[in-house]
Design a protein around this motif. Structure first.
Motif, short mmCIF file in Angstrom:
data_model
loop_
_atom_site.label_atom_id
_atom_site.label_comp_id
_atom_site.label_asym_id
_atom_site.label_seq_id
_atom_site.Cartn_x
_atom_site.Cartn_y
_atom_site.Cartn_z
N VAL A 1 -7.55 0.58 -1.73
CA VAL A 1 -8.42 -0.58 -1.98
C VAL A 1 -8.09 -1.14 -3.35
O VAL A 1 -8.11 -0.40 -4.35
N THR B 1 -9.59 -0.63 7.52
CA THR B 1 -8.85 0.59 7.20
C THR B 1 -8.19 1.19 8.44
O THR B 1 -7.39 2.11 8.31
N ASP B 2 -8.53 0.68 9.61
CA ASP B 2 -7.90 1.15 10.84
C ASP B 2 -6.48 0.61 10.88
O ASP B 2 -6.27 -0.61 10.87
N ASN C 1 -5.45 -3.32 11.01
CA ASN C 1 -4.91 -3.85 9.76
C ASN C 1 -3.52 -4.44 9.96
O ASN C 1 -3.24 -5.55 9.49
N THR D 1 -7.99 -4.31 1.29
CA THR D 1 -8.09 -2.98 1.89
C THR D 1 -6.98 -2.70 2.90
O THR D 1 -6.56 -3.58 3.63
N GLY D 2 -6.54 -1.45 2.92
CA GLY D 2 -5.67 -0.97 3.99
C GLY D 2 -4.19 -1.20 3.79
O GLY D 2 -3.73 -1.61 2.73
N ASN E 1 -13.16 -3.25 10.34
CA ASN E 1 -12.23 -2.13 10.59
C ASN E 1 -10.92 -2.31 9.85
O ASN E 1 -9.84 -2.03 10.39
N SER F 1 0.79 -1.24 0.00
CA SER F 1 0.00 0.00 0.00
C SER F 1 0.82 1.28 0.00
O SER F 1 0.24 2.37 -0.03
N ASN G 1 -0.28 3.70 2.70
CA ASN G 1 -1.54 4.45 2.55
C ASN G 1 -2.68 3.57 3.07
O ASN G 1 -3.04 2.57 2.44
N PRO G 2 -3.27 3.90 4.22
CA PRO G 2 -4.30 3.06 4.82
C PRO G 2 -5.63 3.06 4.08
O PRO G 2 -6.51 2.25 4.38
N SER G 3 -5.77 3.92 3.08
CA SER G 3 -7.04 4.03 2.37
C SER G 3 -7.06 3.27 1.04
O SER G 3 -8.07 3.27 0.34
#
Length: 224
Positions: A147, A165-166, A170, A153-154, A163, A140, A143-145
């Motif tokens: 997809v 994206t937390d 993650n 995700t995350g 959760n 990523s 970048n936690p956002s």
């Protein structure tokens, strides 16, 4: 509420969450499968492919795992509260000879990001901080956002769980999954990373690192 009723209620709630996750994963898998089939049909007129082999296989692996989890949860109800207090087994990577692998460094701009969360997960699951950082870098770029087209995700690109994206959740769940694969493959980091990227079913199917270009490139981005 007596102890037995409490346990039954808790397990029922867990099953409902797992079932809902399975439904969502099923929808993702079917959508991506249809995209892949359509891409194959249109291959004569275009070279664009929206879903890679590894992404499709990862979605399938997660879908099957969630279905199996839902089946197990729905049929297993403990008789006493003592059965619910068993501690979770901590995956161990003590058998891994880390000297056999050179983990590539992350970019300077990402040094220090989520360092405390990474340190906590590394100690909890016995995985080197450098490996967690590099996986996050490749998955990523911190970048936690993010997809993916397959729904991952995350920071560590998880396919299921709440959760996602937390960052704390993650990193914890991603490291736990990675540690589990390291243990499963007796410390073979290449196989563990291949399973993380393409799913353990493909590692088993091909008897080693799957011949997917994406998975092979994934390994070279993380270890030397």
């Amino acid at each position: 509420m007596n102890p037995v009723e409490h346990v039954i209620s808790t397990r029922q709630a867990e099953f409902e969450r797992a079932f809902e996750a399975a439904k969502q994963s099923s929808t993702t898998f079917e959508t991506k499968l249809n995209e892949r089939l359509n891409a194959t049909t249109e291959q004569k007129t275009t070279s664009i492919q929206t879903v890679t082999d590894a992404e499709l296989n990862r979605a399938r692996e997660v879908y099957e795992a969630l279905i199996n989890q839902a089946d197990t949860t729905s049929t297993t109800v403990p008789n006493t509260t003592a059965e619910t207090t068993a501690t979770e087994t901590k995956p161990t990577t003590e058998s891994t000879n880390w000297n056999n692998y050179q983990i590539k460094p992350i970019s300077a701009e990402n040094e220090g990001k989520y360092s405390e969360l990474i340190k906590t997960a590394a100690a909890k699951y016995d995985v080197p901080e450098a490996l967690i950082k590099r996986v996050i870098q490749v998955e990523s770029n911190f970048n936690p956002s993010v997809v993916s087209s397959a729904g991952a995700t995350g920071l560590m690109q998880l396919m299921y769980g709440s959760n996602r994206t937390d960052p704390a959740t993650n990193i914890d769940l991603g490291t736990k999954q990675l540690a589990g694969y390291i243990k499963k493959y007796d410390g073979d980091l290449k196989l563990a990373l291949a399973a993380y990227n393409a799913g353990p079913g493909n590692v088993s199917k091909y008897g080693g690192v799957p011949p997917f270009k994406e998975t092979q490139n994934y390994l070279t981005k993380i270890i030397e």
